[in-house]
Write a protein that holds these residues in place. Structure first.
Motif, PDB file in Angstrom:
ATOM      1  N   UNK A 246      -2.443  -2.726   2.888  1.00 22.96           N
ATOM      2  CA  UNK A 246      -3.446  -2.784   3.942  1.00 22.96           C
ATOM      3  C   UNK A 246      -2.794  -3.003   5.309  1.00 22.96           C
ATOM      4  N   UNK A 247      -1.771  -3.879   5.345  1.00 24.80           N
ATOM      5  CA  UNK A 247      -1.051  -4.100   6.609  1.00 24.80           C
ATOM      6  C   UNK A 247      -0.389  -2.810   7.075  1.00 24.80           C
ATOM      7  N   UNK A 248       0.233  -2.072   6.141  1.00 23.12           N
ATOM      8  CA  UNK A 248       0.871  -0.791   6.486  1.00 23.12           C
ATOM      9  C   UNK A 248      -0.149   0.206   7.011  1.00 23.12           C
TER      10      UNK A 248
ATOM     11  N   UNK B  58       9.859  -6.053   5.053  1.00 21.75           N
ATOM     12  CA  UNK B  58       8.938  -6.225   3.938  1.00 21.75           C
ATOM     13  C   UNK B  58       8.822  -4.930   3.146  1.00 21.75           C
ATOM     14  N   UNK B  59       8.724  -3.806   3.862  1.00 24.64           N
ATOM     15  CA  UNK B  59       8.598  -2.520   3.166  1.00 24.64           C
ATOM     16  C   UNK B  59       9.874  -2.149   2.419  1.00 24.64           C
ATOM     17  N   UNK B  60      11.041  -2.334   3.079  1.00 22.22           N
ATOM     18  CA  UNK B  60      12.297  -1.943   2.434  1.00 22.22           C
ATOM     19  C   UNK B  60      12.629  -2.855   1.256  1.00 22.22           C
ATOM     20  N   UNK B  61      12.328  -4.170   1.388  1.00 19.95           N
ATOM     21  CA  UNK B  61      12.568  -5.076   0.259  1.00 19.95           C
ATOM     22  C   UNK B  61      11.585  -4.812  -0.878  1.00 19.95           C
ATOM     23  N   UNK B  62      10.320  -4.493  -0.536  1.00 21.21           N
ATOM     24  CA  UNK B  62       9.354  -4.105  -1.568  1.00 21.21           C
ATOM     25  C   UNK B  62       9.858  -2.897  -2.337  1.00 21.21           C
ATOM     26  N   UNK B  63      10.388  -1.928  -1.596  1.00 19.42           N
ATOM     27  CA  UNK B  63      10.904  -0.705  -2.218  1.00 19.42           C
ATOM     28  C   UNK B  63      12.093  -1.019  -3.137  1.00 19.42           C
ATOM     29  N   UNK B  64      13.004  -1.914  -2.671  1.00 19.46           N
ATOM     30  CA  UNK B  64      14.165  -2.275  -3.485  1.00 19.46           C
ATOM     31  C   UNK B  64      13.733  -3.024  -4.748  1.00 19.46           C
TER      32      UNK B  64
ATOM     33  N   UNK C  41       5.179   0.611 -11.270  1.00 19.01           N
ATOM     34  CA  UNK C  41       4.428   0.265 -10.077  1.00 19.01           C
ATOM     35  C   UNK C  41       4.169   1.526  -9.247  1.00 19.01           C
ATOM     36  N   UNK C  42       2.975   1.597  -8.693  1.00 18.72           N
ATOM     37  CA  UNK C  42       2.627   2.732  -7.834  1.00 18.72           C
ATOM     38  C   UNK C  42       2.950   2.409  -6.366  1.00 18.72           C
ATOM     39  N   UNK C  43       3.032   3.447  -5.574  1.00 21.05           N
ATOM     40  CA  UNK C  43       3.206   3.275  -4.130  1.00 21.05           C
ATOM     41  C   UNK C  43       2.418   4.327  -3.379  1.00 21.05           C
ATOM     42  N   UNK C  44       2.242   4.089  -2.078  1.00 18.15           N
ATOM     43  CA  UNK C  44       1.470   5.039  -1.257  1.00 18.15           C
ATOM     44  C   UNK C  44       2.364   6.022  -0.505  1.00 18.15           C
TER      45      UNK C  44
ATOM     46  N   UNK D  56       7.741   3.689   3.895  1.00 23.39           N
ATOM     47  CA  UNK D  56       8.960   4.248   4.500  1.00 23.39           C
ATOM     48  C   UNK D  56       8.629   5.050   5.751  1.00 23.39           C
ATOM     49  N   UNK D  57       7.510   5.784   5.726  1.00 25.36           N
ATOM     50  CA  UNK D  57       7.108   6.560   6.902  1.00 25.36           C
ATOM     51  C   UNK D  57       6.839   5.639   8.085  1.00 25.36           C
ATOM     52  N   UNK D  58       6.151   4.511   7.817  1.00 27.55           N
ATOM     53  CA  UNK D  58       5.870   3.538   8.871  1.00 27.55           C
ATOM     54  C   UNK D  58       7.160   2.876   9.353  1.00 27.55           C
ATOM     55  N   UNK D  59       8.068   2.545   8.419  1.00 31.01           N
ATOM     56  CA  UNK D  59       9.337   1.908   8.793  1.00 31.01           C
ATOM     57  C   UNK D  59      10.124   2.784   9.757  1.00 31.01           C
TER      58      UNK D  59
END
Length: 635
Positions: free
Chosen positions: A468-470, A535-541, A595-598, A602-605
């Motif tokens: 939601x934040x993204x 937050x996004x890159x660590x979530x991805x890792x 786990x799913x992702x949107x 990465x696009x926002x990062x």
């Protein structure tokens, strides 16, 4: 070997006269602001009488530049047009000085003689006397000393008559230089002392010291080294504070005095000082004297090695001086040639104007015949031009509509993607929470079952919080509503905060999170944007690693930037997918626990890093993990 260059004495004398008569070193240098102000007034003024005053002042402000001649010539023409003999004579005198500065003595003399004629015919005694002074200087340069003295005497009588002490001081100084040249030292001393007395009455400090320097040279030639040292030293002290260009010349003269007095240490000191000033204000003539002096001192001491070095330096200074004189000579030739060409062009112009008048009559007849044809063609051409413009406008409008349509299609696709995320990824955990609440209300869910479902629900809600934040930040970015607030940011603390957050979140699977960022490392960035990126890159890792895998965050100095890297030992990314990660489309794959992702993170990062003046990229190899890197400016 003689101390002085053959032309050195004449050059220094010329410098003395020029400094005395103009006082130009303090007016031509350090007055750029006034010159700029006058130039702006010159461009803006339409009134010719005001323009004459302004262009006269502007020419004097830039007197030592090549552009001064252009302004003097314009001022002279305006003065003729407006019948202003005072400024006419003044600018003729000053243009003559400008020609003299580039050694065009013939041109200079023409200007002085014309100034004398204008001043006499208008009764302008001041400019008449200054013109006589200037003519006297030309005769001095040409070694016509009797003629020079005759013009100085005539100028002196006029200045005495009109009680112009300032002009009289210049005249006595010039006369003193001539008398020194012909070795009438007592007469030269009497004249320079009169000049000093006048300067003291006028409280003209600069001219007092210049006159004392001139007197010191007289004493030197008379062999009175003590008095020569006194006067030259006083001028040196003054000029070191106020006019280093003058100092560099007198240091050589003073060095010669010390050498003649066998004070070698002092002679070496002043020569060294001249060389030091030369680094700031080059003056090859002065270097000839300085290195010549040092060469003689080395010879006197029997130091052949030093003598050879100074002789080489002396040869270099002479070569430089010769080159400068050659350039000045060539410049003078070019100016003379330009004036001749202008005169020739003016004559040609007069002939062409006469011929043009005849051609004009013929042309009028031809134009009359062509006019009717032109009218017909104009009507046709206007019609054709309007039709062409209308066609071009329609084509432009069509292209704009097509571009807008393409942009709307893209926005619709992005809107559909957002709605899809909101409809599925956000709705699912809310439905689960709703169902659990209903079960609790109906008391159909035991405590053990509730505790078993709670971690799953927590992870789902945690995922949606970040998602939601993204979505919100990305939406603001797409509507140009987000701007980076750049400030100094401690990178270690920011990374540590995110690590602590994820270790207590449902994203954590027991991975080994390591913060290798130096504790005092500062970057220039928007802290909130940077927090979202981490937050996004660590979530991805975390998504693509398992229990025990290492995830490291490190920083490398890259010149003006730091390169930040988040490296993991996870599954890696297929080569075919690497280019899709930071593209313009949403792209996502499932993690190690499905786990799913949107694809939005990465696009926002990428957008947030670019708003912080950085770049972002990824390197990966299947089975060996991935490294996401980005740059940030140093604090």
């Amino acid at each position: 070997m003689p101390l002085n260059h053959p032309n050195k004495t004449a050059s220094l004398a010329a410098w003395i006269i020029l400094s005395c008569f103009l006082g130009i070193y303090h007016t031509a240098f350090g007055q750029s602001n006034k010159a700029q102000e006058l130039y702006q007034q010159y461009l803006q003024t339409k009134d010719l009488r005001q323009k004459l005053t302004i262009v006269s002042d502007l020419a004097w402000e830039v007197h030592l530049s090549d552009s001064s001649r252009k302004y003097y010539e314009e001022a002279i023409e305006l003065a003729k047009l407006l019948e202003n003999p005072e400024l006419h004579a003044q600018n003729l005198n000053r243009l003559g000085i400008a020609y003299r500065n580039i050694e065009l003595q013939e041109e200079s003399l023409k200007m002085y003689e014309e100034a004398l004629k204008v001043a006499k015919s208008s009764g302008n005694h001041k400019e008449e006397a200054f013109a006589l002074n200037n003519i006297a200087q030309i005769h001095y340069y040409q070694e016509s000393y009797e003629d020079a003295m005759a013009y100085y005497e005539e100028a002196k009588d006029i200045f005495l008559k009109i009680n112009n002490l300032d002009g009289l001081g210049y005249t006595y100084t010039g006369m003193s230089v001539v008398q020194t040249k012909i070795k009438n030292y007592q007469e030269a001393l009497a004249l320079i002392n009169q000049a000093i007395e006048i300067r003291e009455k006028l409280a003209d400090v600069r001219q007092i010291f210049i006159s004392k320097m001139n007197r010191g040279r007289i004493y030197q030639q008379m062999g009175d080294l003590e008095l020569a040292e006194r006067d030259l030293s006083q001028f040196m002290e003054y000029s070191l504070e106020n006019d280093k260009r003058g100092a560099i010349y007198v240091l050589g003269e003073l060095g010669n005095v010390y050498f003649k007095k066998k004070n070698l240490r002092k002679a070496e000191e002043v020569a060294a000082k001249a060389i030091e000033i030369n680094e700031e204000i080059p003056a090859s003539e002065a270097m000839i004297t300085a290195y010549g002096l040092l060469y003689q001192i080395a010879n006197f001491k029997g130091d052949t090695d030093a003598a050879k070095q100074y002789l080489d330096k002396l040869d270099e200074a002479r070569q430089t001086f010769t080159e400068e004189k050659t350039k000045l000579y060539l410049s003078g030739i070019m100016v003379r040639k330009q004036r001749e060409e202008i005169a020739s062009l003016n004559r040609e112009k007069e002939l062409m104007e006469a011929n043009q008048r005849f051609k004009s009559y013929v042309l009028y007849a031809l134009l009359l015949m062509a006019f009717s044809f032109f009218l017909a063609f104009s009507v046709y051409y206007r019609s054709f031009k309007r039709e062409k413009a209308s066609s071009k406008m329609l084509k432009t409008k069509q292209e704009e509509i097509e571009a807008q349509t393409a942009e709307l299609d893209k926005l619709n696709q992005e809107k559909d993607k957002i709605f899809s995320i909101l409809a599925h990824d956000l709705k699912a955990p809310m439905d689960s929470l709703w169902a659990m609440v209903n079960l609790l209300n109906e008391q159909n869910l035991t405590k053990e079952e509730f505790e078993a479902y709670l971690p799953i629900l927590s992870q789902s809600i945690g995922n949606n919080s970040i998602l939601l934040e993204n979505v919100l930040v990305w939406s603001r970015s797409q509507m140009n509503g987000i701007h980076a607030e750049i400030s100094s940011c401690n990178l270690y603390a920011l990374v540590e905060s995110n690590i602590n957050f994820f270790k207590t979140s449902q994203f954590y699977k027991g991975q080994n999170l390591q913060n290798f960022i130096p504790k005092n490392l500062e970057v220039e960035a928007d802290r909130n944007m940077l927090d979202i990126v981490f937050r996004n890159l660590l979530t991805n890792a975390l998504k693509f690693t398992d229990n025990g895998d290492m995830i490291s965050i490190s920083a490398e100095d890259s010149g003006r930037f730091y390169t930040i890297s988040i490296a993991d030992q996870g599954t890696g990314i297929p080569e075919a997918n690497l280019e899709k990660l930071f593209g313009n489309q949403f792209f996502s794959t499932r993690g190690t626990h499905r786990e799913k992702g949107s694809g939005l993170g990465l696009l926002l990062s990428k957008e947030l890093i670019q708003k912080n003046k950085g770049d972002i990229w990824v390197e990966s190899q299947m089975g060996y993990g991935s490294t996401f890197s980005f740059t940030l400016p140093k604090s």
